[in-house]
Design an enzyme around this catalytic site. Sequence first.
Site, PDB file in Angstrom:
ATOM      1  N   ASP A 258      -0.137 -13.653  30.742  1.00 12.25           N
ATOM      2  CA  ASP A 258      -0.197 -14.061  29.334  1.00 12.25           C
ATOM      3  C   ASP A 258      -0.662 -15.512  29.174  1.00 12.25           C
ATOM      4  O   ASP A 258      -0.722 -16.261  30.138  1.00 12.25           O
ATOM      5  CB  ASP A 258       1.187 -13.902  28.710  1.00 12.25           C
ATOM      6  CG  ASP A 258       1.428 -12.469  28.262  1.00 12.25           C
ATOM      7  OD1 ASP A 258       0.498 -11.662  28.360  1.00 12.25           O
ATOM      8  OD2 ASP A 258       2.555 -12.170  27.820  1.00 12.25           O
TER       9      ASP A 258
ATOM     10  N   MET B 213       8.248 -19.784  18.305  1.00 19.07           N
ATOM     11  CA  MET B 213       7.048 -19.480  17.513  1.00 19.07           C
ATOM     12  C   MET B 213       7.132 -20.066  16.107  1.00 19.07           C
ATOM     13  O   MET B 213       6.576 -19.508  15.155  1.00 19.07           O
ATOM     14  CB  MET B 213       6.814 -17.954  17.452  1.00 19.07           C
ATOM     15  CG  MET B 213       6.482 -17.381  18.806  1.00 19.07           C
ATOM     16  SD  MET B 213       6.394 -15.593  18.824  1.00 19.07           S
ATOM     17  CE  MET B 213       8.099 -15.155  19.007  1.00 19.07           C
TER      18      MET B 213
ATOM     19  N   LYS C 198      -2.938 -13.233  23.783  1.00 12.92           N
ATOM     20  CA  LYS C 198      -3.126 -12.607  22.459  1.00 12.92           C
ATOM     21  C   LYS C 198      -3.320 -13.678  21.408  1.00 12.92           C
ATOM     22  O   LYS C 198      -2.392 -14.429  21.118  1.00 12.92           O
ATOM     23  CB  LYS C 198      -1.882 -11.782  22.085  1.00 12.92           C
ATOM     24  CG  LYS C 198      -1.582 -10.675  23.045  1.00 12.92           C
ATOM     25  CD  LYS C 198      -0.313  -9.944  22.624  1.00 12.92           C
ATOM     26  CE  LYS C 198       0.244  -9.174  23.815  1.00 12.92           C
ATOM     27  NZ  LYS C 198       1.614  -9.505  24.135  1.00 12.92           N
TER      28      LYS C 198
END
Length: 263
Positions: free
Chosen positions: A48, A182, A70
């Site tokens: 990732d 986040m 992503k």
Amino acid sequence: LSLSGGRIVPVVRAIGEVFLAGAGPGDPELLTLRTLRLLQSADVVIYDRLVSAEVLALANPEAEFIYAGKDEGHQNAVQAEICELLLDRAGRRGKRVVRLKGGDPFVFGRGAEEMRFLLEAGITVEVVPGVSSAIAGPAAANIPVTHRGIASSVAIVSARCKGGRLNDWRKVAGVDTLVILMGAKSRAKIATSLIECGRPADEPVAFIERACTPEQRVTETTLDDVAASAIEIEAPAVMVVGEVVRLRAELADLARAAMDVEV
Ligand SMILES: C[S@@+](CC[C@H](N)C(=O)[O-])C[C@H]1O[C@@H](n2cnc3c(N)ncnc32)[C@H](O)[C@@H]1O
């Protein structure tokens, strides 16, 4: 067996294995021995965005390395591609695959989604826990997420829910320490919501940017300053809200004093 042009032919499936492993927050010293050993013997490493170059450098150099980061807005499409890749390398080609995720694979890592997909496809999966940034980030800044007499509960919260909606802060507003992941971009909205939910405007807040890397930066502030957009923060960052943040300064003073003690 399968039907091919009306004939029944045997299908040979080379079943490999997938290790759903946590890479920790960045510093390779915080990798578990299990993940290190798996990386050294991997045929394929699918990693990732938040997996550090230093961690990848410890993997088998002969392995196939596949980046599976992503970008915002494309998460679902990329997730489908990752599942397809895992199926191909482990299921069809029989490879030993390490699916490497930042921190812990089951803390906001979609780890269980990948595990479910693989198990449904008949592929063996082992989960290898990792050191989550949610715990390591505050600790690396000398902020204990719990402390006797100050904080006996801690919640690890994502700033966003499925579909990109902001979280409902009423659900966690009463928890002593909030560790928010986040949340760098939406920090002002988060702080405003927490104040609206009854948290004191002068409650201390810390941001730990790029925790456990040489670029780690810690910013201490208050909820009202965050709500007023008075501070600059860049992702990735861990946001800590709670009285425990004050312990950082106290521990720093003690550490300085300890350096001055003559033995
Ligand atoms: C998709 S979540 C993955 C969390 C990861 N599974 C874990 O256990 O740390 C990504 C968020 O984790 C946090 N994060 C991960 N690594 C970090 C680091 N080294 N420093 C600061 N925040 C980090 C940030 O809030 C980032 O936006």
